[in-house]
Design a protein around this motif. Sequence first.
Motif, PDB file in Angstrom:
ATOM      1  N   THR A   1      75.026  23.565  14.313  1.00 11.22           N
ATOM      2  CA  THR A   1      75.397  23.422  13.644  1.00 11.22           C
ATOM      3  C   THR A   1      76.344  22.234  14.053  1.00 11.22           C
ATOM      4  N   ALA A   2      77.568  21.787  14.431  1.00 12.54           N
ATOM      5  CA  ALA A   2      77.589  21.421  15.652  1.00 12.54           C
ATOM      6  C   ALA A   2      77.097  20.030  15.894  1.00 12.54           C
ATOM      7  N   SER A   3      76.304  20.540  16.858  1.00 18.37           N
ATOM      8  CA  SER A   3      75.079  19.623  17.710  1.00 18.37           C
ATOM      9  C   SER A   3      74.467  18.864  16.840  1.00 18.37           C
ATOM     10  N   ILE A   4      73.995  19.592  15.613  1.00 15.73           N
ATOM     11  CA  ILE A   4      73.328  18.543  14.220  1.00 15.73           C
ATOM     12  C   ILE A   4      74.768  17.467  13.881  1.00 15.73           C
ATOM     13  N   ALA A   5      76.116  18.381  13.759  1.00 14.20           N
ATOM     14  CA  ALA A   5      77.132  17.177  13.036  1.00 14.20           C
ATOM     15  C   ALA A   5      77.112  15.927  14.021  1.00 14.20           C
ATOM     16  N   ASP A   6      76.608  16.237  15.562  1.00 14.70           N
ATOM     17  CA  ASP A   6      77.228  15.360  16.261  1.00 14.70           C
ATOM     18  C   ASP A   6      75.690  14.419  16.017  1.00 14.70           C
ATOM     19  N   ALA A   7      74.614  14.603  16.337  1.00 18.23           N
ATOM     20  CA  ALA A   7      73.957  13.661  16.212  1.00 18.23           C
ATOM     21  C   ALA A   7      73.267  13.391  14.798  1.00 18.23           C
ATOM     22  N   PHE A   8      74.239  13.905  13.997  1.00 16.02           N
ATOM     23  CA  PHE A   8      74.015  12.497  12.304  1.00 16.02           C
ATOM     24  C   PHE A   8      74.807  11.793  13.602  1.00 16.02           C
ATOM     25  N   GLU A   9      76.392  12.258  12.946  1.00 18.80           N
ATOM     26  CA  GLU A   9      77.621  11.175  13.504  1.00 18.80           C
ATOM     27  C   GLU A   9      76.665  10.039  14.467  1.00 18.80           C
TER      28      GLU A   9
ATOM     29  N   PHE B   1      56.819  19.283   4.179  1.00 20.52           N
ATOM     30  CA  PHE B   1      56.997  18.990   5.553  1.00 20.52           C
ATOM     31  C   PHE B   1      56.737  19.973   6.213  1.00 20.52           C
ATOM     32  N   GLY B   2      55.565  19.128   7.786  1.00 24.59           N
ATOM     33  CA  GLY B   2      54.383  20.181   8.802  1.00 24.59           C
ATOM     34  C   GLY B   2      55.362  19.563   9.562  1.00 24.59           C
ATOM     35  N   GLN B   3      54.346  20.272  10.749  1.00 26.40           N
ATOM     36  CA  GLN B   3      54.269  19.467  12.251  1.00 26.40           C
ATOM     37  C   GLN B   3      54.443  18.772  12.704  1.00 26.40           C
ATOM     38  N   ASP B   4      54.095  17.620  12.108  1.00 26.85           N
ATOM     39  CA  ASP B   4      54.194  16.552  12.457  1.00 26.85           C
ATOM     40  C   ASP B   4      55.983  16.133  11.957  1.00 26.85           C
ATOM     41  N   ASP B   5      55.946  16.241  11.160  1.00 27.14           N
ATOM     42  CA  ASP B   5      57.314  15.120  10.710  1.00 27.14           C
ATOM     43  C   ASP B   5      58.739  16.744  11.223  1.00 27.14           C
ATOM     44  N   ALA B   6      57.902  17.642  12.101  1.00 28.91           N
ATOM     45  CA  ALA B   6      58.947  18.870  12.649  1.00 28.91           C
ATOM     46  C   ALA B   6      59.420  18.093  14.124  1.00 28.91           C
ATOM     47  N   VAL B   7      58.112  17.675  14.042  1.00 30.94           N
ATOM     48  CA  VAL B   7      58.865  16.779  16.076  1.00 30.94           C
ATOM     49  C   VAL B   7      58.873  15.334  16.059  1.00 30.94           C
ATOM     50  N   ALA B   8      58.519  14.950  14.479  1.00 34.27           N
ATOM     51  CA  ALA B   8      58.848  13.560  14.788  1.00 34.27           C
ATOM     52  C   ALA B   8      60.634  13.447  14.586  1.00 34.27           C
ATOM     53  N   LEU B   9      60.888  14.368  13.257  1.00 33.96           N
ATOM     54  CA  LEU B   9      62.458  14.600  13.290  1.00 33.96           C
ATOM     55  C   LEU B   9      63.180  14.827  14.749  1.00 33.96           C
ATOM     56  N   ALA B  10      62.546  16.177  15.111  1.00 31.11           N
ATOM     57  CA  ALA B  10      63.483  16.464  16.592  1.00 31.11           C
ATOM     58  C   ALA B  10      63.617  15.125  17.705  1.00 31.11           C
ATOM     59  N   GLU B  11      62.126  14.607  17.875  1.00 28.84           N
ATOM     60  CA  GLU B  11      62.079  13.422  18.832  1.00 28.84           C
ATOM     61  C   GLU B  11      63.283  12.259  18.618  1.00 28.84           C
ATOM     62  N   VAL B  12      63.439  11.993  17.179  1.00 28.68           N
ATOM     63  CA  VAL B  12      64.359  10.631  16.567  1.00 28.68           C
ATOM     64  C   VAL B  12      65.379  11.353  17.033  1.00 28.68           C
ATOM     65  N   LEU B  13      65.785  12.613  16.691  1.00 29.72           N
ATOM     66  CA  LEU B  13      66.925  12.512  17.407  1.00 29.72           C
ATOM     67  C   LEU B  13      67.526  13.382  18.495  1.00 29.72           C
ATOM     68  N   ALA B  14      66.129  13.361  19.485  1.00 28.29           N
ATOM     69  CA  ALA B  14      66.931  13.575  20.441  1.00 28.29           C
ATOM     70  C   ALA B  14      67.017  12.559  21.471  1.00 28.29           C
ATOM     71  N   LEU B  15      66.478  11.157  20.670  1.00 28.68           N
ATOM     72  CA  LEU B  15      66.713   9.930  21.083  1.00 28.68           C
ATOM     73  C   LEU B  15      68.195   9.106  21.471  1.00 28.68           C
ATOM     74  N   ARG B  16      68.030   8.411  22.398  1.00 30.57           N
ATOM     75  CA  ARG B  16      69.818   8.557  23.007  1.00 30.57           C
ATOM     76  C   ARG B  16      70.238   7.323  21.785  1.00 30.57           C
ATOM     77  N   PRO B  17      71.435   7.533  21.739  1.00 28.81           N
ATOM     78  CA  PRO B  17      72.026   6.785  20.272  1.00 28.81           C
ATOM     79  C   PRO B  17      72.694   5.514  20.714  1.00 28.81           C
TER      80      PRO B  17
END
Length: 436
Positions: free
Chosen positions: A70-78, A91-107
Motif C-alpha cells: 500500500t505504501a509503495s503504491i501510494a507513493d507511486a501515485f503521489e 483488464f488483461g495482461q497488456d493492461d497489467a504490463v502497461a500500468l506496471a511499466e508506467v508506475l515504474a517510470l521515473r516521476p
Amino acid sequence: MSTSEVVSGLAGARRAIQLYPRAHPAYQEAFDSFIAAVHNETALGPFVLNWHQGRLYHDSVVLPEDSHGTASIADAFESRGIESLTLSPTFGQDDAVALAEVLALRPVPDLDVALELSNRQATSVLISVIAKVDEEERQERDRQRQADRAMYHQAIMALSRVRQLLASGGADLSETGGFVSNVMERMFADPAAVMGLATLRGSQDGDLYHSLNVMIYTLALGQRLGLPDEGLVTLGLSALMHDVGKGAFIADDPAQAEPMRLMHPKVGAEILQRVAMDDPAPMLVAYEHHMQPDSGGYPERESTYVAHPYSRMVAIANRYDNLTNPGSAHVPLTPDRAIVRVLQEGGTVLDPFFTRLFANALGVFPVGCLVRLSDHSVGVVVSPGEDPLAPVVRLSFDDRGAEVTEQHDIDLAVGEVRIVEVISPESLNVDVSEKL
Ligand SMILES: [Fe+2]
Ligand SMILES: [Fe+2]
C-alpha cells in the motif's frame, strides 16, 4: 481475495518489472496473481482506487498502510500526481504490463501518465491526474495579490492624509474618491480577495484599518443589496468617514475616551458638513451610525427619528469589525460567531433586515475563517461556495498536522470532507491574512 490484494498485486507487478527479465518465472507469476486479483474485484463492475493526501481509498474506505504494497503504491501515485485509477472488467495482461511499466517510470515533472498509458494501448485502465495549477496562472494570482495589498496600504495612507487635513480645518475629500472606486472595482471582480484584505491589520493606526474594513464590509452589503455604482461609491465613502470625528480627540488620553465615544458622531458630522458634497449621506452616517432601532444608542433624538439606510448598514459593518477586531483589551470573536451575534442583535441594536442581508453576503463561514475539517486538516476559508456550508478552504495544516506551505485549495462542494469546527487563529498561531 480483497481490495488490498489488488494493491499488493500491483506493487508486486511493478517490482517484477524493475527486478526480473520477462522470461523469469517470478515475472509472470507476479502478473498472474495481479490479474487474478483484479478479475476478482471487477466481477461486479469497474474497480476504482483513489489517492487523497497520502492515502489510498477504495470507495470511501481507507486502505491500511501496513498492508503489503500500500505504501509503495501510494507513493507511486503521489509522485506522479495520480488521483484515481479505474480498472474495468476487461483488464488483461497488456493492461497489467502497461500500468506496471508506467508506475515504474521515473516521476520527472513533465511525465504525462495518461499519454504513456495510451501509448501502450492500455484500454482497460483509466487514470486521472491532479490538475497542476499552471505556473503562469499562479504568477498572475500572486501579482494580483501583491497589487491588492498595495492598494489596501495606499488606501490607508491616503485616508490618514485626508483625516489630518480634515482635523486641521481643511475641507477636501477628493483623495478618497479614487480609492473607494478602486476597492469597489476589485470587489466586483474578486469579492473574496477584497474581503481577505479586511483580515489584514497593522499594529498601529487601528482606527484607520477599522475605517477601511468597515468600508469593505459595508460595500459587500451594498453589493448584495444591488445598489447601483453611484450609490455604492457614496455608501463606501460614508463608511470610510463614519468615525472621522474621532480625529478631533486624543485617542490615548484616558480622560478623553468617554467624550470621544459619545461625541465623535456629532463632531464627525460637523467636519463633513464643511465639505461641500452633493449627497448628505456621509454626514448623516457619521452622525447616525451609533443609533439603534430600539431608540438606544446616541446621539439622543426624538423617538420617531429614523436613521438613513446607509447609517443602518454602516452600523452593522462597524459592529462586525468591532467584534472580530476588538483591540488588545478584548477577546476577538471568530467570524462565524460574530455573524451569529450580529443576527441576534438584529431588531434591537441593529437593523433586522440589513443584518440578515449582511449574514447572507458574508456567509456562514466568512472569508478568513480558520476551520478544522472532518479529515483533521486545518485551513482558511478563501471563498464562499454556492452552498453556505461548503466554501473553498486553503489548507494550513494537513491531516497529520504538518504545515502546508504550497497553496492547496479544497472545494468542499466536491467530495466528502466537511467543516467540523471554527477555531481561533490565536490557538494555532496562524496569521490568517498570510493565507489570503
Ligand atoms: Fe463610531
Ligand atoms: Fe467605528
